[in-house]
Every structure is written in C-alpha cells, then in structure tokens.
Design a protein around this motif. Structure first.
Motif, short mmCIF file in Angstrom:
data_model
loop_
_atom_site.label_atom_id
_atom_site.label_comp_id
_atom_site.label_asym_id
_atom_site.label_seq_id
_atom_site.Cartn_x
_atom_site.Cartn_y
_atom_site.Cartn_z
N LEU A 149 9.22 56.70 -18.56
CA LEU A 149 10.16 57.70 -19.07
C LEU A 149 10.75 58.43 -17.88
O LEU A 149 10.05 58.86 -16.97
CB LEU A 149 9.42 58.67 -20.00
CG LEU A 149 10.25 59.78 -20.65
CD1 LEU A 149 9.69 60.12 -22.02
CD2 LEU A 149 10.24 61.05 -19.79
N LEU A 193 13.14 61.78 -16.97
CA LEU A 193 13.70 63.00 -17.53
C LEU A 193 14.24 63.83 -16.38
O LEU A 193 13.52 64.11 -15.41
CB LEU A 193 12.64 63.78 -18.31
CG LEU A 193 13.06 65.15 -18.85
CD1 LEU A 193 14.19 64.99 -19.88
CD2 LEU A 193 11.87 65.86 -19.48
N PHE A 251 17.89 61.67 -19.85
CA PHE A 251 16.58 61.02 -20.01
C PHE A 251 16.80 59.58 -20.40
O PHE A 251 17.85 59.18 -20.93
CB PHE A 251 15.72 61.74 -21.06
CG PHE A 251 16.21 61.58 -22.47
CD1 PHE A 251 15.72 60.55 -23.29
CD2 PHE A 251 17.16 62.43 -22.99
CE1 PHE A 251 16.19 60.39 -24.58
CE2 PHE A 251 17.63 62.27 -24.28
CZ PHE A 251 17.14 61.25 -25.09
N ARG A 253 7.33 68.72 -20.80
CA ARG A 253 8.43 68.26 -21.64
C ARG A 253 8.52 66.74 -21.64
O ARG A 253 8.83 66.12 -22.66
CB ARG A 253 9.74 68.89 -21.17
CG ARG A 253 9.86 70.37 -21.55
CD ARG A 253 11.21 70.94 -21.22
NE ARG A 253 11.34 71.16 -19.77
CZ ARG A 253 12.44 71.66 -19.21
NH1 ARG A 253 13.49 71.96 -19.97
NH2 ARG A 253 12.49 71.83 -17.93
N ALA A 254 8.25 66.13 -20.49
CA ALA A 254 8.27 64.67 -20.44
C ALA A 254 7.17 64.08 -21.30
O ALA A 254 7.38 63.09 -22.03
CB ALA A 254 8.13 64.21 -18.98
N GLN A 255 5.95 64.69 -21.25
CA GLN A 255 4.86 64.21 -22.10
C GLN A 255 5.18 64.42 -23.57
O GLN A 255 4.87 63.57 -24.42
CB GLN A 255 3.56 64.93 -21.72
CG GLN A 255 3.01 64.52 -20.36
CD GLN A 255 1.82 65.34 -19.94
OE1 GLN A 255 1.62 66.44 -20.44
NE2 GLN A 255 1.05 64.81 -18.99
#
Length: 469
Positions: free
Chosen positions: A163, A165, A86, A50-52
């Motif tokens: 990022l 998350l 996030f 999900r982060a990618q």
C-alpha cells in the motif's frame, strides 16, 4: 607604558553575556532539533496508522464483496485531508489507485522491509510525505477490472500487497516553522533581558569592591594603625587579609624608623654634648694639652657615635628581616679589656673601683658591633648608676659575662621595667636607664644571647649567657 585601563565590570559583563548566549543558543538549537524530530515522528506515526487503517478497510471490503473496488474510491477518513494519493498493488498488479497516484515516485520496499517513509512532491509542487506498507490481503482479494479468471487465480496465489499512501505535509512544516519562530523569539527576548540585567547585576555584585577602594583611600602613612574591616564575602577575605598584613608590616616599618630616629637622637645627644663642651672649653680656656691627645679624645667620641649609629642601623635592618647577621668568633676577653679602658676616666671621675675577673681567650660566636653595644651598655649603666665610691664586680668566662653594682634604690618591680625605652625611676632617685638596656636587650636577642637583670640583696646583677639554660 601601560595601555588604557579596562573595566572589570565591562569584562565580566561581556563574559557573562557571551556565556549565556552560547548556552542559550546551544540549548535552543538542541530543543529545536528535538521538537522538529518529535513532530516529524508523530506525523509519521499518524501516517502509519492511516495506512494500516486503509489496509484494514481494503481487507474488510474485499472480504465482504468479490467485486473490484473502483479506482476512484477514497476512504471517508481521508476525504478531508486535502491532497491525498494512495494505491494498492497485490501480486504486482494495481488493485486500487487514486487519481494521478501512478505519476508519483513511490518508495520501493526491499524484501526484508515491511514499511518505508519518503518525502516527495507531486506535479503541482506540493510537498508530500509518503509511506509504503506491506500487508497481507485476504485470500479472496479481488482483481482489477478486466482481469481474466487466470489472472484472478494468479492474484489469489499472491495474497501479499503493498500500500502506498502520500499526504500533504505542509501542516507539519508550518507547525515546525511556527515552533522555530516561537523559540527564536523567546531566545531573542532572553538575550535582550540578559543584555539589560547583566550590567546591573554585575555592578551590584562588584559594589563591595568599590567600598573596599574607598576604605583603602583613607589609609596611608599618616594612619598606619588603620585596618580594613572584615567581610563575609569569601572572595574578598584573602585580599583584605593580605592587605591588612601589608599594613601591619608598613606600621612596623614606620615604627622602626621612628624608633631609630628617636634612639639615634637620644644616644647621640650625650656624646655630641661632650664633644661641643670639650671644644668650647678648649677654645675659651686653653688647657695646653697636646694637640694629638686632644684630637684623640675627640676621635674617641666620634668612634662612639659611629658605633652607636652602626649598631642601630644593623638592628633595624635585622628586625625588619632585610639583613641577617653574619656571626663570627669574637675575642670577648680582648673586648672586655677594651671596654674597661674606654670607661677608665668615668670610673676615676666617680671614684669607683672595678674588680674584674677575665678568663683568657674567651671567644663567642657573635657580631662584633652588636656585642660591643651589649657589653658596653651594661658596663656603662653600672658605672653611671652605682653609688660613688662603691665597687663594681665584672666577670668574663666562656659561658657568660656579668657585671654587678650596688643599687639600693631599686626594687623588684623596677627590674621588670628597666628594659623599657627611656624608663626613669624618679627625678630624685636619679635611676634612669635611657635607651641603653633596651638597646642591649635587642642586640642580645639578635645574636641568640640571653641578657638577664637580677636584683639580689641590694645589688643589681646584669649578665649575658651564651647558652640558654
């Protein structure tokens, strides 16, 4: 005194249950740790994906538009995940951030790290699982609202972004706890099944021992010939084998005791009868003999009985393995002369002649008592059963001792049975060896001597050989 007897079934049951509890407990713990790690690893993999995906969406949005993303922007695939935080920092500046994301303690990435996972909680106490992911942004990545053109240029010169998350991990924790409860319940049910089934199985497996105990109860001194039946149970085979060996030894011991009692009764009957007859005759019809001479005759009878009992006891102990013979040098020449003197009256009573050839200084390694029994029985048997008025041949040398007498009533088949206990050829024939030859044969074997009976041209030859030929 011995303490209270413990139950083999209880001990076996306890050991089996303890072993199963230990093995199941260890296996369950290992499985629980493995399942928890697998669930956590899959959750982290899902969080990374999900982060990618969020980084890819950010790059695609900034590539399509040069406008800054609104700070309240939330991707549609994260909108239904419950509590989600996030943020995206590019060039040290916050580009995108969800509400209250700045209040969290995000994991810091080292220069060589591309990602990092950490557990944390928000101000409401919600358990979170967070990831910090380093990714490369597009060259035209937008800057935050209110940035100057210089700031934009600076951002364009630093395209790498980080990022962060964080998602609610309560579902993962609930799943792990649910698996723990299932595993614990399965283990408890397993333990209960083991506790119930193990005593039944142990009782069934030990049933052959109960049957063996019942079989042993029927065996005793009154039934020495009984033996335990063979079994196919490998663990019981040595026990049954050894017990049957003990029964065989017990039977042999009882047989030896009965043979000793029978032999003693048979051999002592004649001298006791002689003793009683001599005393009764002397009391009713006094012979006027010298008292010392009369007592000497009685003493001779007593000595004969003593020698016989001593020999029987010694043979019984030797055959049972209780005692070993202590062989010594025995003057056979002197012993033979003593035996002739002991039987002189019987020779005269039956008008027998004795032609004796005795070498001087003949010595053998033997037991004096048993050798007396062997030679005395052979000579006594020849005197008792030789025809009246015949001649008995006796020879004593260093290599052997022999006595020969006429035996017109004997056959070759009789010779084979003469060493049997109390064998009798027939009432009319009058040939009866009694225990004598059987006892003499046993005494000869005990001393490593060989006794032979040979019938040749109507003459019975009994000989004792020092060495086997």
């Amino acid at each position: 005194m011995f303490g209270r007897a413990t139950s083999l079934r209880f001990r076996t049951t306890l050991l089996v249950i303890a072993a199963i509890v230990l093995v199941l407990g260890t296996a369950t713990l290992a499985i629980d740790i493995r399942v928890d790690n697998e669930v956590a690893q899959r959750a982290d993999t899902n969080l990374l994906e999900r982060a990618q995906a969020l980084a890819d969406i950010y790059n695609s949005q900034t590539q399509a538009s040069t406008q800054a993303l609104p700070s309240y922007w939330i991707p549609s695939f994260l909108a239904d995940d419950g509590t989600v935080y996030f943020q995206i920092d590019c060039g040290g500046r916050r580009v995108v951030s969800s509400s209250q994301a700045a209040l969290l303690a995000w994991p810091a990435l080292q220069p060589a790290q591309s990602m990092a996972f950490v557990d944390m909680a928000d101000r409401q106490g919600t358990a979170l699982r967070a990831i910090a992911l380093r990714f490369s942004a597009n060259a035209n990545a937008p800057h935050g609202v209110g940035d100057t053109n210089a700031d934009v240029a600076s951002a364009l010169g630093a395209p790498e972004c980080v990022l962060g998350l964080a998602v609610d991990r309560s579902e993962v924790v609930d799943f792990q706890q649910s698996m723990d409860r299932i595993e614990f319940g399965a283990v408890v049910l397993g333990f209960l099944a083991v506790a119930v089934l193990t005593p039944l199985l142990v009782t069934r497996s030990l049933h052959p021992l109960s049957g063996l105990a019942r079989a042993m109860e029927t065996i005793g001194p009154d039934t020495p010939s009984m033996r335990l039946a063979d079994t196919r149970i490998r663990e019981l085979v040595p026990l049954i084998t050894h017990f049957n060996e003990v029964l065989s030894r017990m039977e042999e011991g009882l047989l030896r005791e009965r043979q000793f009692a029978s032999s003693a009764a048979h051999e002592l009957r004649t001298p006791l009868s002689e003793l009683r007859t001599a005393i009764e005759v002397e009391m009713r019809y006094p012979s006027g003999r010298d008292v010392n001479e009369l007592l000497a005759d009685i003493g001779e009878i007593g000595q004969n009985m003593e020698r016989m009992v001593t020999a029987l006891l010694l043979l019984t102990r030797v055959e049972a393995g209780i005692e070993r013979l202590a062989l010594q040098r025995v003057d056979v020449s002197a012993l033979t002369k003593t035996l002739i003197g002991r039987h002189r009256l019987r020779l005269q009573e039956r008008s027998l002649k004795l032609a004796a050839q005795i070498d001087a200084q003949v010595t053998w390694m033997a037991d004096p008592t048993l050798l007396d029994v062997v030679l005395g029985n052979l000579l006594g048997n020849a005197i008792a059963y030789a025809p009246a008025g015949s001649t008995i041949q006796l020879q004593c040398t260093a290599n052997g001792w022999s006595v020969s007498n006429a035996a017109p009533d004997l056959t070759a088949e009789d010779i084979a049975r003469m060493q049997q206990r109390f064998w009798r050829k027939g009432k009319e024939a009058g040939v009866h060896t009694g225990l004598g030859l059987s006892l003499a044969a046993s005494a000869a074997r005990a001393q490593s001597l060989r006794m032979e009976l040979v019938l040749h041209e109507g003459n019975l030859l009994a000989r004792v050989l020092v060495r086997f030929s």
